[in-house]
Design a protein around this motif. Structure first.
Motif, PDB file in Angstrom:
ATOM      1  N   GLN A  12       0.816  -1.221   0.000  1.00 12.51           N
ATOM      2  CA  GLN A  12       0.000   0.000   0.000  1.00 12.51           C
ATOM      3  C   GLN A  12       0.848   1.268   0.000  1.00 12.51           C
ATOM      4  OE1 GLN A  12      -3.256  -0.507  -0.444  1.00 12.51           O
ATOM      5  NE2 GLN A  12      -2.690  -2.672  -0.404  1.00 12.51           N
ATOM      6  N   ARG A  13       2.137   1.146   0.157  1.00 20.20           N
ATOM      7  CA  ARG A  13       3.015   2.315   0.186  1.00 20.20           C
ATOM      8  C   ARG A  13       3.120   2.931  -1.204  1.00 20.20           C
ATOM      9  NH1 ARG A  13       8.064   0.816   4.144  1.00 20.20           N
ATOM     10  NH2 ARG A  13       6.829   0.715   6.043  1.00 20.20           N
ATOM     11  N   PRO A  14       3.364   4.243  -1.263  1.00 18.01           N
ATOM     12  CA  PRO A  14       3.533   4.897  -2.575  1.00 18.01           C
ATOM     13  C   PRO A  14       4.658   4.262  -3.397  1.00 18.01           C
ATOM     14  CG  PRO A  14       3.369   6.540  -0.834  1.00 18.01           C
ATOM     15  CD  PRO A  14       3.429   5.197  -0.168  1.00 18.01           C
ATOM     16  N   ASN A  15       5.719   3.828  -2.718  1.00 19.25           N
ATOM     17  CA  ASN A  15       6.822   3.108  -3.363  1.00 19.25           C
ATOM     18  C   ASN A  15       6.900   1.729  -2.719  1.00 19.25           C
ATOM     19  OD1 ASN A  15       7.664   5.353  -4.952  1.00 19.25           O
ATOM     20  ND2 ASN A  15       8.615   6.207  -3.132  1.00 19.25           N
ATOM     21  N   PRO A  16       6.165   0.745  -3.263  1.00 26.32           N
ATOM     22  CA  PRO A  16       6.159  -0.592  -2.647  1.00 26.32           C
ATOM     23  C   PRO A  16       7.568  -1.152  -2.467  1.00 26.32           C
ATOM     24  CG  PRO A  16       4.492  -0.448  -4.350  1.00 26.32           C
ATOM     25  CD  PRO A  16       5.323   0.806  -4.458  1.00 26.32           C
ATOM     26  N   VAL A  17       7.702  -1.956  -1.441  1.00 23.06           N
ATOM     27  CA  VAL A  17       8.987  -2.555  -1.094  1.00 23.06           C
ATOM     28  C   VAL A  17       9.149  -3.857  -1.881  1.00 23.06           C
ATOM     29  CG1 VAL A  17      10.368  -3.461   0.800  1.00 23.06           C
ATOM     30  CG2 VAL A  17       8.824  -1.535   1.197  1.00 23.06           C
TER      31      VAL A  17
END
Length: 83
Positions: A25-30
């Motif tokens: 869900q992060r703007p820059n997925p891990v």
């Protein structure tokens, strides 16, 4: 600590980044390689079980669990070395 006289124990658990689906869900997925270096859900479960099974005479007040490869520290080191 207020309830120690009643035999109630508590622990603050600070797991840092844990490789769970919420990272998507992060703007820059891990990525998968980075996730493999993170704290894993089973690591948290194992530690919580250990804490819960401590003898009643003991309490672990606070635990901070972080990966050896700490992404925040690595980013800061890389930024400093690029100056």
């Amino acid at each position: 600590m207020q309830e120690c006289v009643n035999g109630i124990r508590s622990c603050v658990f600070l797991p840092g980044e844990v490789a769970t689906p919420i990272l998507d869900q992060r703007p820059n997925p891990v990525g998968l390689e980075e996730r493999a270096r993170m704290v894993q859900p089973q690591d948290c479960a194992d530690l919580i079980l250990y804490i819960a099974l401590l003898p009643k005479r003991l309490t672990m007040n606070e635990v901070m669990l972080s990966p050896t490869w700490n992404r925040a520290y690595v980013a800061a080191i890389r930024q400093l070395s690029s100056l």
